[in-house]
Motif scaffolding. Structure first.
Motif, mmCIF file in Angstrom:
data_model
loop_
_atom_site.group_PDB
_atom_site.id
_atom_site.type_symbol
_atom_site.label_atom_id
_atom_site.label_comp_id
_atom_site.label_asym_id
_atom_site.label_seq_id
_atom_site.Cartn_x
_atom_site.Cartn_y
_atom_site.Cartn_z
ATOM 1 N N THR A 162 48.794 -23.908 18.640
ATOM 2 C CA THR A 162 47.475 -24.555 18.603
ATOM 3 C C THR A 162 46.690 -24.156 19.842
ATOM 4 O O THR A 162 47.199 -24.179 20.958
ATOM 5 C CB THR A 162 47.639 -26.089 18.595
ATOM 6 N N ARG A 163 45.444 -23.714 19.639
ATOM 7 C CA ARG A 163 44.616 -23.325 20.769
ATOM 8 C C ARG A 163 43.173 -23.604 20.374
ATOM 9 O O ARG A 163 42.868 -23.787 19.202
ATOM 10 C CB ARG A 163 44.824 -21.837 21.117
ATOM 11 N N THR A 164 42.320 -23.642 21.358
ATOM 12 C CA THR A 164 40.913 -23.870 21.055
ATOM 13 C C THR A 164 40.183 -22.546 21.149
ATOM 14 O O THR A 164 40.586 -21.622 21.859
ATOM 15 C CB THR A 164 40.283 -24.867 22.041
ATOM 16 N N ARG A 165 39.126 -22.442 20.344
ATOM 17 C CA ARG A 165 38.312 -21.232 20.366
ATOM 18 C C ARG A 165 36.861 -21.678 20.430
ATOM 19 O O ARG A 165 36.474 -22.672 19.813
ATOM 20 C CB ARG A 165 38.582 -20.429 19.094
ATOM 21 N N LEU A 166 36.054 -20.953 21.190
ATOM 22 C CA LEU A 166 34.629 -21.289 21.272
ATOM 23 C C LEU A 166 33.913 -20.585 20.133
ATOM 24 O O LEU A 166 34.028 -19.373 19.974
ATOM 25 C CB LEU A 166 34.049 -20.839 22.614
ATOM 26 N N ILE A 167 33.221 -21.346 19.323
ATOM 27 C CA ILE A 167 32.480 -20.760 18.218
ATOM 28 C C ILE A 167 31.004 -21.051 18.424
ATOM 29 O O ILE A 167 30.602 -22.189 18.665
ATOM 30 C CB ILE A 167 32.944 -21.344 16.869
ATOM 31 N N THR A 168 30.175 -19.998 18.386
ATOM 32 C CA THR A 168 28.733 -20.212 18.496
ATOM 33 C C THR A 168 28.168 -20.230 17.082
ATOM 34 O O THR A 168 28.179 -19.216 16.395
ATOM 35 C CB THR A 168 28.069 -19.089 19.316
ATOM 36 N N PRO A 169 27.723 -21.407 16.632
ATOM 37 C CA PRO A 169 27.236 -21.501 15.258
ATOM 38 C C PRO A 169 26.068 -20.550 15.039
ATOM 39 O O PRO A 169 25.138 -20.510 15.836
ATOM 40 C CB PRO A 169 26.775 -22.958 15.127
ATOM 41 N N GLY A 170 26.134 -19.764 13.988
ATOM 42 C CA GLY A 170 25.078 -18.798 13.704
ATOM 43 C C GLY A 170 23.960 -19.417 12.908
ATOM 44 O O GLY A 170 22.797 -19.369 13.304
ATOM 45 N N LEU A 171 24.310 -20.026 11.824
ATOM 46 C CA LEU A 171 23.305 -20.627 10.952
ATOM 47 C C LEU A 171 23.301 -22.133 11.162
ATOM 48 O O LEU A 171 24.186 -22.830 10.690
ATOM 49 C CB LEU A 171 23.620 -20.317 9.488
ATOM 50 N N PRO A 172 22.301 -22.666 11.889
ATOM 51 C CA PRO A 172 22.259 -24.111 12.089
ATOM 52 C C PRO A 172 22.068 -24.829 10.752
ATOM 53 O O PRO A 172 21.383 -24.323 9.876
ATOM 54 C CB PRO A 172 21.048 -24.309 12.997
#
Ligand code: NI
Ligand code: NI
Ligand code: NI
Lengths: 109, 109, 109
Positions: C66-76
């Protein structure tokens, strides 16, 4: 009581299941792929009394063990040397990986 | 720690999974067919502390055990004797095969 | 001999299978869903000598934990507050549930 987990080739699974059934043994088939054997294998769960374990192993050996088969290529590929066309080729088929586990409890509900 | 391998009918799997979830237990569903039960079964892997094993077995019994159900045939088949049309018929449903295995190590990563 | 049953996310399965292969280990992949992990998981059966067990666990840890990943939302989405649009969001991925079982017998046929 033992749980036999047998990973066999898809092509051998029907004969194995049939032979187990003739010995009064039931099995559950899990869809599986890759790894122990080439793509397209089947994993069978077989519950068996300790007294029948040797028979199960013999059935798996009889129906699934690695063996060679002579195949005569029908359609030669472009790069096949002419001398090879139609020559029987030995290929390996079958094979099984078998895990035997001790069963702490078995229930049929 | 024990690993419970339960082979149940597809039709019983959702109720079993839900009841396990309500007891705080997680399970993994493997696609499976044939053998222990008629075609269309599901194999569940359930990890459980020794202290909760009896509860798991009771949940499987409650949701999956072999039972009869009265079915009133809706569409009579051509060969059905007229006297039988619409008569409720008792059919067997459910059933489970349960293997309990000792777990040497359990890890959640 | 041990049988390792590892339930991992579908997304992590190829890296795990590849790393196991590089360590000379074979595995069989069972189709599985739900339960221990969110939908879309894979159950691997890995046969391993006792001496290699720690290595297998380390490989699973390295490829699946288990790990965290930073996701930048593309489509708000419509309801997203404007201040949040395009802000990286931390999501949890991976995770594995690992059962290690003692093997009474192992056979390669
Ligand atoms: Ni026994
Ligand atoms: Ni225990
Ligand atoms: Ni061992």
């Amino acid at each position: 009581m033992k749980l036999v987990i047998a990973v066999v080739q898809d092509a051998d699974a029907p004969a194995l299941t049939r032979a187990l059934g003739e010995a009064g043994l039931t099995s559950t088939k899990l869809a599986s792929t890759g790894g122990f054997l080439r793509e397209g294998n089947t994993t069978l769960l077989i519950g068996v009394d300790d007294a029948q374990l040797e028979q199960v192993k013999q059935i798996i050996r009889d129906t699934c063990r690695t063996r060679t088969r002579l195949i005569t290529p029908g359609l030669p590929m472009a790069e096949t040397p002419e001398a090879m066309v139609g020559q029987p080729v030995e290929v390996q088929v079958g094979g099984a990986v078998v895990f035997v586990l001790d069963v702490a409890e078995f229930h049929k509900l």
